[in-house]
Design an enzyme around this catalytic site. Structure first.
Site, short mmCIF file in Angstrom:
data_model
loop_
_atom_site.label_atom_id
_atom_site.label_comp_id
_atom_site.label_asym_id
_atom_site.label_seq_id
_atom_site.Cartn_x
_atom_site.Cartn_y
_atom_site.Cartn_z
CE LYS A 101 -1.44 1.30 4.07
NZ LYS A 101 -1.30 2.80 4.58
CB CYS A 119 -4.12 5.99 10.93
SG CYS A 119 -4.76 4.55 9.91
NE ARG A 150 0.50 10.23 10.74
CZ ARG A 150 -0.21 9.19 9.46
NH1 ARG A 150 -1.35 8.40 10.01
NH2 ARG A 150 1.47 8.74 8.57
CG ASP A 161 3.17 1.53 9.38
OD1 ASP A 161 3.37 1.61 10.30
OD2 ASP A 161 3.65 1.43 8.58
NE ARG A 218 -6.44 4.87 6.92
CZ ARG A 218 -6.16 5.97 6.57
NH1 ARG A 218 -7.05 6.76 7.74
NH2 ARG A 218 -6.03 7.02 5.82
C1 EPZ Z 1 4.53 6.72 6.91
O1 EPZ Z 1 4.06 7.74 7.07
C2 EPZ Z 1 2.98 5.30 6.47
N1 EPZ Z 1 2.29 6.11 5.94
C3 EPZ Z 1 3.04 5.20 7.74
O2 EPZ Z 1 2.22 3.87 7.79
C4 EPZ Z 1 4.48 4.78 8.42
O3 EPZ Z 1 4.37 4.02 10.01
C5 EPZ Z 1 5.02 6.28 8.93
O4 EPZ Z 1 6.20 6.57 7.42
C6 EPZ Z 1 6.80 4.92 9.10
O5 EPZ Z 1 7.29 4.25 8.63
C7 EPZ Z 1 2.49 6.33 4.29
O6 EPZ Z 1 3.20 5.44 3.60
C8 EPZ Z 1 1.31 6.62 3.57
P1 EPZ Z 1 7.21 9.42 8.25
P2 EPZ Z 1 4.26 9.15 6.98
O7 EPZ Z 1 6.77 10.99 7.19
O8 EPZ Z 1 5.13 9.37 5.76
C9 EPZ Z 1 8.05 13.41 12.02
C10 EPZ Z 1 0.35 2.83 8.06
O9 EPZ Z 1 0.30 1.72 8.87
N2 EPZ Z 1 7.64 13.91 10.25
O10 EPZ Z 1 7.66 8.84 8.21
O11 EPZ Z 1 3.62 10.16 7.57
C11 EPZ Z 1 6.51 12.04 11.95
O12 EPZ Z 1 5.65 13.23 13.29
C12 EPZ Z 1 1.18 4.01 8.02
O13 EPZ Z 1 0.60 1.87 6.82
C13 EPZ Z 1 8.37 15.29 10.69
O14 EPZ Z 1 8.28 16.09 11.74
O15 EPZ Z 1 5.31 8.97 8.26
C14 EPZ Z 1 7.21 11.25 12.43
O16 EPZ Z 1 6.91 11.19 13.83
C15 EPZ Z 1 0.33 4.52 9.24
N3 EPZ Z 1 7.73 16.46 10.10
C16 EPZ Z 1 8.34 10.72 11.82
O17 EPZ Z 1 8.51 12.25 11.71
C17 EPZ Z 1 8.19 16.07 8.95
O18 EPZ Z 1 7.64 16.57 7.99
C18 EPZ Z 1 7.81 9.71 10.53
O19 EPZ Z 1 7.30 9.81 10.27
C19 EPZ Z 1 7.34 14.78 8.12
C20 EPZ Z 1 7.43 14.08 9.51
#
Ligand code: EPZ
Length: 430
Positions: free
Chosen positions: A22, A117, A122, A305, A397
């Site tokens: 996904k 989610c 985020r 995840d 989802r």
């Molecule tokens: C991706 O989310 C995945 N979603 C999530 O999967 C997954 O949990 C996550 O990566 C971590 O592996 C998709 O790919 C659609 P991040 P994403 O940006 O991209 C902080 C599932 O269950 N951050 O890697 O939103 C953030 O707060 C979903 O399939 C910032 O501070 O995650 C977090 O603490 C849920 N500033 C960390 O980085 C930003 O601009 C990692 O978030 C971006 C992120």
């Protein structure tokens, strides 16, 4: 509203085919709009998030045809707008990939701020920082991210946090910027690599995806492609842990074992046998599980995840385990539900202290988000007695045919409707 009715206690045994990832499909679908030529994408999982994204793309004139359940053809030559304010799109986090893709190709995008989610704050500051570094103006107003640029210019961008979304989004926009972009402290997840491979198959010039430095030389034009999405690491991991939770014997097929190494290592520490061969991994759990400790980390660390699913397994393991969540601060919301099933878990800040119990008992529980929902299903499958899992729309989802696949392994799970079957169930069980 639909729910799962589960009668626990069956050991799950057999083989299960894993679908496309996904979290790779979402950026790849968005990236497909970056060419006027036709793109064919195979192994697209038929789950709510991918369908919501495709519907939103369809609403701005992008032609999307499903050749079969998992193969789609996309042509964006007649896109009618770079403003996406679909009501549904705000429910999915990955709506933000349309910003990077549209900014790259059309130098303009306005997209409703992402949802997804509820697992913690985020932020999207790193996405915005990246777009600005490429020369785009970005404003947040009226619930939308609005961005435009006269032209994009390659830049040297250091990510302050390791972010899957920001890495991919900047990669999308930079693919069509003038000159060279370097992303430092990039995310290395398999879906980051898959998105880069897809862009390269369209004529982009991206090197280093899968390491923490990604180098992109922008190109003026991208072309059509025929691409197959990688298997879903998290779906595979969930079924591997289903074998552990139910003392079963499950072979996950169509996987890349390398992507599952952190999960495999932890299963071995708990006393499961894990056998890899070619594109399949077999997990056998025939003895009492042992405790272990987990800290979620960006890839190749243990994935956030998979944190709820491993917590369910550790809740049934001898001794005290400690699980530390270092990515999202709000990802233990399901623990209260697990405690209602008999788990002995205390959460302090971002740490769960788990004293293993011999068994869970069935209960009425509610999925708070996608992965926690899947984890609660594993708990219910291992539990004594019947459970009702509410809010299964979250699970839908990201898991295709979850109940059907589990049933094929011997699980007693069915979808019921709250207004009808649930009332009967309540009458039966008091
Ligand atoms: C991706 O989310 C995945 N979603 C999530 O999967 C997954 O949990 C996550 O990566 C971590 O592996 C998709 O790919 C659609 P991040 P994403 O940006 O991209 C902080 C599932 O269950 N951050 O890697 O939103 C953030 O707060 C979903 O399939 C910032 O501070 O995650 C977090 O603490 C849920 N500033 C960390 O980085 C930003 O601009 C990692 O978030 C971006 C992120």
């Amino acid at each position: 509203m639909e729910q799962y009715l589960i009668h626990g206690g069956n050991s799950l045994v057999g083989e299960v085919e894993i679908g496309g990832a996904k979290n790779a499909a979402l950026p790849i679908l968005a990236a497909s709009i970056m060419t006027d030529e036709t793109v064919h994408i195979d192994n697209v999982p038929d789950v709510r998030d991918t369908n919501v994204l495709m519907d939103a793309m369809g609403n701005v004139g992008i032609i999307i045809k499903k050749e079969n359940r998992h193969r789609v053809t996309i042509n964006a030559a007649n896109i009618s707008s770079t403003v996406v304010c679909d009501d549904n799109i705000k429910k999915i986090r990955a709506s933000y990939y349309l910003i990077g893709a549209m900014l790259g190709k059309y130098k303009h995008a306005e997209v409703t701020l992402p949802g997804g989610c509820d697992i913690g704050c985020r932020a999207i500051d790193q996405h915005i920082k990246g777009f600005r570094a490429l020369g785009a103006e970005v404003v947040l107003e009226h619930g939308m991210i609005k961005t435009r640029a006269d032209h994009l210019t390659g830049s040297h961008i250091y990510m302050d946090v390791v972010s899957v979304g920001a890495t991919i989004n900047v990669m999308l926009a930079a693919s069509m910027a003038e000159g060279k972009t370097i992303i430092e402290n990039a995310a290395k997840e398999p879906h980051v690599v898959d998105a880069a491979n897809f862009l390269n198959s369209m004529g982009a010039n991206i090197k280093g995806a899968g390491t923490d430095v990604i180098r992109i030389r922008g190109v003026q034009k991208l072309h059509g492609s025929d691409y197959t999405i990688v298997p879903d690491q998290i779906e595979a991991g969930t079924f591997m842990l289903a074998a552990a939770a139910t003392k079963g014997d499950i072979t996950v097929r169509n996987v890349i074992p390398k992507h599952l190494e952190s999960i495999t290592a932890k299963l071995i520490e708990t006393g499961c046998e894990v056998m890899e061969s070619g594109d399949q991994v077999r997990v056998v759990c025939s003895r009492n599980l042992r405790h272990t400790h987990i800290k979620t980390l960006p890839y190749p660390g243990f994935p956030t995840d998979m944190q709820p699913q491993i917590t369910v397994v550790l809740g049934l393991s001898e001794g005290t385990s400690i699980v530390t969540e270092s990515i999202f601060e709000n990802r233990f919301k399901y623990v209260d539900e697990l405690v209602r099933m008999g788990a002995n878990i205390k959460v302090e800040g971002n740490t769960a202290i788990i004293d293993g119990v011999k068994k869970y008992t069935g209960a009425g529980i509610a999925a708070p988000d996608l992965r926690a929902g899947a984890a609660l299903v594993l708990a219910a499958l291992s539990a004594e007695g019947e459970s009702i899992v509410d809010n299964i729309r979250y699970i839908q989802r990201g898991y295709e045919d979850f109940d059907i696949k589990l049933r094929s392994l011997g699980a007693d799970i069915k979808v019921v409707d709250r207004d009808n079957d649930y009332r009967d169930f309540k009458l039966m069980t008091g």
